[in-house]
Design an enzyme around this catalytic site. Structure first.
Site, PDB file in Angstrom:
ATOM      1  N   LYS A 135       0.855  -1.185   0.000  1.00  0.00           N
ATOM      2  CA  LYS A 135       0.000   0.000   0.000  1.00  0.00           C
ATOM      3  C   LYS A 135       0.887   1.229   0.000  1.00  0.00           C
ATOM      4  O   LYS A 135       1.654   1.470   0.930  1.00  0.00           O
ATOM      5  CB  LYS A 135      -0.907   0.007   1.226  1.00  0.00           C
ATOM      6  CG  LYS A 135      -1.881   1.183   1.260  1.00  0.00           C
ATOM      7  CD  LYS A 135      -2.800   1.075   2.477  1.00  0.00           C
ATOM      8  CE  LYS A 135      -3.777   2.219   2.545  1.00  0.00           C
ATOM      9  NZ  LYS A 135      -4.655   2.126   3.734  1.00  0.00           N
ATOM     10  N   LYS A 144      -2.176  -1.624  -3.749  1.00  0.00           N
ATOM     11  CA  LYS A 144      -3.026  -0.430  -3.740  1.00  0.00           C
ATOM     12  C   LYS A 144      -2.145   0.804  -3.873  1.00  0.00           C
ATOM     13  O   LYS A 144      -1.185   0.932  -3.104  1.00  0.00           O
ATOM     14  CB  LYS A 144      -3.831  -0.374  -2.438  1.00  0.00           C
ATOM     15  CG  LYS A 144      -4.751   0.834  -2.309  1.00  0.00           C
ATOM     16  CD  LYS A 144      -5.482   0.824  -0.964  1.00  0.00           C
ATOM     17  CE  LYS A 144      -6.430   2.016  -0.859  1.00  0.00           C
ATOM     18  NZ  LYS A 144      -7.137   2.060   0.435  1.00  0.00           N
TER      19      LYS A 144
END
Length: 334
Positions: A203, A256
């Site tokens: 992330k 992400k």
């Protein structure tokens, strides 16, 4: 076999002349079951607040969930990811692990409405803390920052609470060192050895989260999240993050953002082909397409399907996306 013929003997356009033939030889396929739809659930009653930066999405109170769940399951969407907005926030985000918390109240209703729907439960603290950061804060030489190890204990409590309420998959998103190990141990000790962990393993500290922070009301009151989210310039670090999470017990991995990080998705899938890989098509990536379409600068349907297909082509096995309902409807039409 020699694939390298010369024109005019070799004409690759031959396989593009008929729509059915194009579909027959298509290498990457997209279907509604590939999508996970994020839902924002807030405390209160009879609430359906439109999210201005995310057209078509709402903050919903628990009593408004039934109609939403019926709509998305009718489209063939089989998975959701839950984010909670509590009535009260505090320094430790206690609602996130309260047995009467917002997510703990929502899960049973969803299960009653659609028992087969897969529920991914996001596990973090930014929506629940009064400071908007992803854990307990402590004073460091450079200022206030998330206390990694104190946060682990609370993440474990939150994960067990969500599992007890009926969550099917626990998805820790804070990029806190050791979070998978702490959650896996807590779930096992509490009797939830069967519940998988989807780690937000990769992330990035990204500008693509802006609309989400409005929707989840989790914008930091000060500073940013660069001390725990990854630098967007790094890619080899992504492989290292995944390796650590796998060693700690992660059952699935995630990258992400998604469509601006296709190279990372591809590298992670090549490194760990046996593990299911999710990709989070973020609120900012969604909002860019929506805004350009509203201006008439691109065709929304074509652009969204192309980008979602590219995420699958890069190696994602499933996609968390705010386009889930629209894309499912478009695919069903075809």
């Amino acid at each position: 076999m020699n694939y390298h013929g010369l024109y005019p003997k070799t004409r690759l356009r031959r396989l593009r002349q008929h729509k059915t033939l194009r579909n027959l030889v298509k290498q990457t396929r997209l279907e509604p079951g590939d999508f996970v739809l994020p839902l924002f659930i807030r405390h209160g009653k009879n609430i359906k607040n439109a999210i201005a930066s995310m057209p078509g999405h709402f903050q919903l109170s628990v009593d408004q969930l039934e109609n939403e769940i019926r709509d998305l399951t009718a489209l063939g969407i089989r998975s959701v990811m839950l984010f909670g907005i509590p009535e009260h926030k505090d320094p430790e985000g206690k609602d996130s692990y309260s047995e009467n918390g917002i997510i703990q109240s929502a899960i049973p209703l969803i299960k009653q409405t659609a028992p087969e729907l897969l529920i991914f439960s996001d596990v973090c603290f930014c929506e629940y803390t009064d400071h908007g950061h992803c854990g307990v804060l402590t004073q460091h030489a450079h200022g206030m920052d998330v206390d990694n190890d104190k946060t682990l204990a609370l993440l474990a409590m939150q994960a067990v609470s969500h599992a007890r309420s009926g969550a099917d998959v626990i998805a820790p998103s804070g990029m806190i060192d050791g979070m998978v190990q702490a959650i896996r141990h807590a779930l096992d000790e509490a009797g939830y050895k069967h519940i998988p962990v989807l780690s937000y393993s990769v992330k990035y500290s990204s500008s693509m989260y802006g609309p989400f922070r409005d929707a989840a009301e989790g914008t930091p009151k000060f500073g940013d999240r660069r001390t725990h989210q990854m630098d967007f310039a790094n890619v080899s670090e992504a492989i290292r993050e995944c390796a650590l999470d796998i060693a700690e017990g992660a059952d699935m991995l995630m990258v992400k953002p998604a469509h601006t990080y296709l190279d990372v998705i591809a590298k992670v899938k090549q490194a760990y082909p046996a593990l299911p890989l999710g990709a989070y098509h973020t609120s900012g990536e969604f909002a860019m397409i929506k805004a350009a379409a509203q201006k008439g600068w691109l065709d929304e349907r074509s652009a969204a399907i192309e980008i979602l297909t590219s995420i699958r082509r890069a190696g994602a096995d499933f996609i968390i996306t705010y386009f889930a309902k629209e894309a499912a409807a478009w695919l069903n039409e075809n």
